[in-house]
Design a protein around this motif. Structure first.
Motif, PDB file in Angstrom:
ATOM      1  N   SER A  95       0.811  -1.212   0.000  1.00  0.00           N
ATOM      2  CA  SER A  95       0.000   0.000   0.000  1.00  0.00           C
ATOM      3  C   SER A  95       0.846   1.264   0.000  1.00  0.00           C
ATOM      4  O   SER A  95       0.320   2.366   0.055  1.00  0.00           O
ATOM      5  N   LYS A 100       2.674  10.094  -6.645  1.00  0.00           N
ATOM      6  CA  LYS A 100       1.369  10.266  -7.282  1.00  0.00           C
ATOM      7  C   LYS A 100       1.204  11.738  -7.610  1.00  0.00           C
ATOM      8  O   LYS A 100       1.841  12.599  -7.007  1.00  0.00           O
ATOM      9  N   GLY A 132       4.146  -1.558  -8.562  1.00  0.00           N
ATOM     10  CA  GLY A 132       2.827  -1.604  -9.189  1.00  0.00           C
ATOM     11  C   GLY A 132       2.504  -0.261  -9.831  1.00  0.00           C
ATOM     12  O   GLY A 132       3.111   0.761  -9.518  1.00  0.00           O
ATOM     13  N   ARG A 134      -0.973   2.075 -11.234  1.00  0.00           N
ATOM     14  CA  ARG A 134      -2.429   2.208 -11.317  1.00  0.00           C
ATOM     15  C   ARG A 134      -2.815   3.494 -12.028  1.00  0.00           C
ATOM     16  O   ARG A 134      -2.195   4.524 -11.809  1.00  0.00           O
ATOM     17  N   MET A 136      -6.467   5.660 -12.833  1.00  0.00           N
ATOM     18  CA  MET A 136      -7.909   5.782 -12.641  1.00  0.00           C
ATOM     19  C   MET A 136      -8.495   6.529 -13.833  1.00  0.00           C
ATOM     20  O   MET A 136      -8.015   7.603 -14.184  1.00  0.00           O
ATOM     21  N   LEU A 141     -10.557   1.419 -12.502  1.00  0.00           N
ATOM     22  CA  LEU A 141      -9.184   1.261 -12.081  1.00  0.00           C
ATOM     23  C   LEU A 141      -8.489   0.258 -12.991  1.00  0.00           C
ATOM     24  O   LEU A 141      -8.986  -0.837 -13.220  1.00  0.00           O
ATOM     25  N   PHE A 142      -7.350   0.660 -13.555  1.00  0.00           N
ATOM     26  CA  PHE A 142      -6.537  -0.219 -14.375  1.00  0.00           C
ATOM     27  C   PHE A 142      -5.230  -0.428 -13.643  1.00  0.00           C
ATOM     28  O   PHE A 142      -4.590   0.538 -13.238  1.00  0.00           O
ATOM     29  N   GLN A 143      -4.828  -1.699 -13.441  1.00  0.00           N
ATOM     30  CA  GLN A 143      -3.599  -1.997 -12.714  1.00  0.00           C
ATOM     31  C   GLN A 143      -2.666  -2.838 -13.573  1.00  0.00           C
ATOM     32  O   GLN A 143      -3.124  -3.681 -14.332  1.00  0.00           O
ATOM     33  N   TRP A 144      -1.361  -2.580 -13.414  1.00  0.00           N
ATOM     34  CA  TRP A 144      -0.342  -3.377 -14.065  1.00  0.00           C
ATOM     35  C   TRP A 144       0.649  -3.810 -13.036  1.00  0.00           C
ATOM     36  O   TRP A 144       0.915  -3.195 -12.081  1.00  0.00           O
TER      37      TRP A 144
END
Length: 144
Positions: A95, A100, A132, A134, A136, A141-144
């Motif tokens: 987390s 960002k 990771g 992310r 938005m 939400l798209f995660q790689w």
């Protein structure tokens, strides 16, 4: 086991193909700390070196070695070799957010954009970083 993740984020860009403009404020970190971005990590200014960072610390510097003289490589940035970069002494929690944007980056529908970033490990020992990503988009939400 505390897994230290050590890396350098050189720059982030969201580029519109039409205008070839970087849409991320201070995406190359040349304006210094905290301008255009936020971090859950703690900023430190290592000065002239001899620093030994701890997990969850970062600096905006031109050489990773200045942040941790015991474990980080001596190297410049990916472009000129003398530019600023975000260097992080990573933490082991999933987390943890080391970078960002400050707010939304507004994009125009129907346009083509390219998101590009440069990242590498600056740790001269193991383990290597696990990072990771992310994005938005309209509450998706798209995660790689």
């Amino acid at each position: 086991m505390n897994k230290r993740i050590l890396f350098s984020l050189f720059s982030c860009f969201v580029i519109s193909f039409l205008s070839a403009q970087n849409l991320i404020p201070n995406g190359d970190f040349e304006q210094g700390n905290g301008i255009g971005f936020q971090s859950d990590y703690n900023f430190t200014n290592p000065g002239a070196g001899q620093a030994n960072s701890v997990p969850r610390q970062y600096a905006i510097i031109n050489n990773p070695f200045l942040l941790n003289t015991n474990n980080f490589i001596n190297s410049g940035d990916y472009s000129t070799g003398t530019g600023l970069m975000m260097v992080c002494d990573g933490a082991s929690g999933q987390s943890e957010v080391f970078w960002k944007t400050n707010g939304d980056i507004l994009l125009e529908a129907g346009q083509t954009y390219r998101f590009r970033f440069f990242i590498r490990s600056v740790n001269n020992t193991n383990p290597q970083p696990e990072i990771g990503f992310r994005v938005m988009v309209r509450r998706n939400l798209f995660q790689w």
